[in-house]
Design a protein around this motif. Structure first.
Motif, PDB file in Angstrom:
ATOM      1  N   GLN A 352       0.853  -1.187   0.000  1.00 27.90           N
ATOM      2  CA  GLN A 352       0.000   0.000   0.000  1.00 27.90           C
ATOM      3  C   GLN A 352       0.887   1.235   0.000  1.00 27.90           C
ATOM      4  N   SER A 353       0.453   2.289  -0.673  1.00 29.03           N
ATOM      5  CA  SER A 353       1.200   3.545  -0.683  1.00 29.03           C
ATOM      6  C   SER A 353       0.301   4.669  -0.233  1.00 29.03           C
ATOM      7  N   GLY A 354       0.938   5.715   0.308  1.00 31.40           N
ATOM      8  CA  GLY A 354       0.156   6.851   0.762  1.00 31.40           C
ATOM      9  C   GLY A 354       1.013   7.832   1.518  1.00 31.40           C
ATOM     10  N   PHE A 355       0.337   8.854   2.096  1.00 30.84           N
ATOM     11  CA  PHE A 355       1.030   9.916   2.806  1.00 30.84           C
ATOM     12  C   PHE A 355       0.924   9.677   4.310  1.00 30.84           C
ATOM     13  N   PHE A 356       1.864  10.216   5.079  1.00 29.66           N
ATOM     14  CA  PHE A 356       1.830  10.116   6.533  1.00 29.66           C
ATOM     15  C   PHE A 356       2.695  11.222   7.129  1.00 29.66           C
ATOM     16  N   PRO A 357       2.433  11.656   8.352  1.00 34.64           N
ATOM     17  CA  PRO A 357       3.187  12.742   8.993  1.00 34.64           C
ATOM     18  C   PRO A 357       4.582  12.266   9.397  1.00 34.64           C
ATOM     19  N   ASN A 358       5.569  13.127   9.194  1.00 35.25           N
ATOM     20  CA  ASN A 358       6.940  12.712   9.453  1.00 35.25           C
ATOM     21  C   ASN A 358       7.281  12.627  10.942  1.00 35.25           C
ATOM     22  N   ASN A 359       6.463  13.243  11.838  1.00 37.49           N
ATOM     23  CA  ASN A 359       6.783  13.153  13.255  1.00 37.49           C
ATOM     24  C   ASN A 359       6.244  11.881  13.904  1.00 37.49           C
TER      25      ASN A 359
END
Length: 367
Positions: A352-359
């Protein structure tokens, strides 16, 4: 029961049925007797109701009254002289205030005030106990004696009078069939019961001086209670006023927040996936993502990085809330494919691919 007694009961029952069902008229009592009976009845009801309402005034909680009655009964059965007292509301409140005031510390202003008020409330409970004892001894008990003796005597004589009236009326209707001597005896017994009933009712109404005296004792007990309560509350008011003045004269201590801990994870190649401070998962912005050009690495930059592909280790669980976000669990290794902006990464995990917060992650191999 003897034959004569059985016959008498039969006569009374027959006469009662004749009056209730057949409409037969019985012997009428004179108006003076009816007036006396009415006044005695009102007095009797007043005494009984006042005793009940006075008990409710002194002990307003019905559950506590019932429990106290049960405990007193058990104490009498066991032969115990001293029985538990009614739990005064002032005492319960005072115990609570004193307890938490001492837990806060009497050296604190609020804690000390709680202790002061709590102790005063317990004193008020003691004063209320004294009121209970005085009112019971000087008001309730004398009235209860009237109920147990005078009013019970009146009820007994009136009941006996009604029975003898029915017996006399039955025999009077059958005059000629009933011997005259028996009829005369029934009439004499009827008048005898009427006189005894009149006498008992008259005695009750003539004791009004005693009843007024008992009322005066009730009011005197209340007056003493309120005087003592005022004294306790005035002393408490002075203490609290001093505490207020003392608190207002103290300099205020401004709150200075402690420095926030900084998150320093050290060199990536030396990281073992942990982090120094214990903290809750950081918040992240839910603002719309802004597309920026992908960050392309030059050949020289590639030479300075690890040969493995860019990746990051999840520090917390992340639950996607918007379409296109990538969810993961703590400890997952996420392949990094792009940095969207200063707050968001793009990556893949389990196909699966997607965005997520770096913290939410710790970069292991940077882009």
């Amino acid at each position: 029961m003897s034959v004569a007694g059985f016959k008498k009961q039969f006569y009374k029952a027959s006469q009662m049925v004749s009056e209730k069902v057949g409409g037969a008229e019985g012997t009428k009592l004179d108006e003076d007797f009816k007036d006396l009976e009415k006044r005695a009845d009102v007095t009797s009801k007043a005494v009984v109701d006042v005793i009940s309402k006075t008990s409710e005034y002194l002990q307003p909680n019905p559950a506590s009254r019932a429990k106290l009655t049960m405990l007193n009964t058990v104490s009498k059965i066991r032969g115990q002289v001293k029985s538990p007292g009614y739990p005064q509301a002032e005492g319960l409140l005072g115990e609570s205030m004193a307890k938490f005031g001492r837990e806060m510390g009497e050296d604190t202003n609020f804690g000390g005030a709680l202790v002061d008020v709590g102790e005063s409330m317990k004193r008020l409970a003691e004063v209320k106990d004294s009121l209970d004892i005085d009112v019971k001894q000087n008001f309730i008990d004398p009235l209860q004696a009237v109920v147990d003796k005078d009013i019970k005597d009146i009820q007994h004589h009136l009941k006996k009078l009604e029975g003898r009236r029915l017996d006399y009326d039955y025999k009077k209707k059958r005059q000629g069939k009933i011997p005259d001597e028996e009829l005369r005896s029934a009439l004499e017994k009827f008048h005898e019961s009427k006189e005894m009933a009149e006498s008992s009712m008259h005695n009750l109404l003539e004791t009004d001086v005693e009843q007024v005296s008992q009322m005066a004792s009730l009011v005197e007990s209340q007056l003493q209670y309120h005087k003592q309560a005022v004294q306790v509350l005035e002393e408490l008011t002075d203490k609290l006023r001093d505490r207020v003045n003392e608190a207002q004269s103290r300099p205020r201590h401004e709150y200075t927040p402690k420095p926030k801990p900084s998150f320093d994870y050290g060199e990536p190649e030396r990281s073992n996936g942990g982090y120094s401070p214990t903290a809750n998962p950081p918040s992240y912005s839910t603002a719309p993502l802004v597309e920026v050009p992908s960050f392309h690495r030059t050949p020289s930059m590639k030479n300075n990085q690890h040969s493995s592909e860019p990746c990051a280790k999840a520090l917390y669980d992340f639950e996607p809330e918007n379409e296109g976000e990538l969810g993961f669990r703590e400890g997952d290794i996420i392949t990094l494919t792009n940095r969207i902006d200063e707050n968001w990464f793009e990556g893949t995990l389990h196909g699966q691919s997607g965005f997520f917060p770096n913290n939410y992650v710790e970069v292991v191999v940077p882009l």
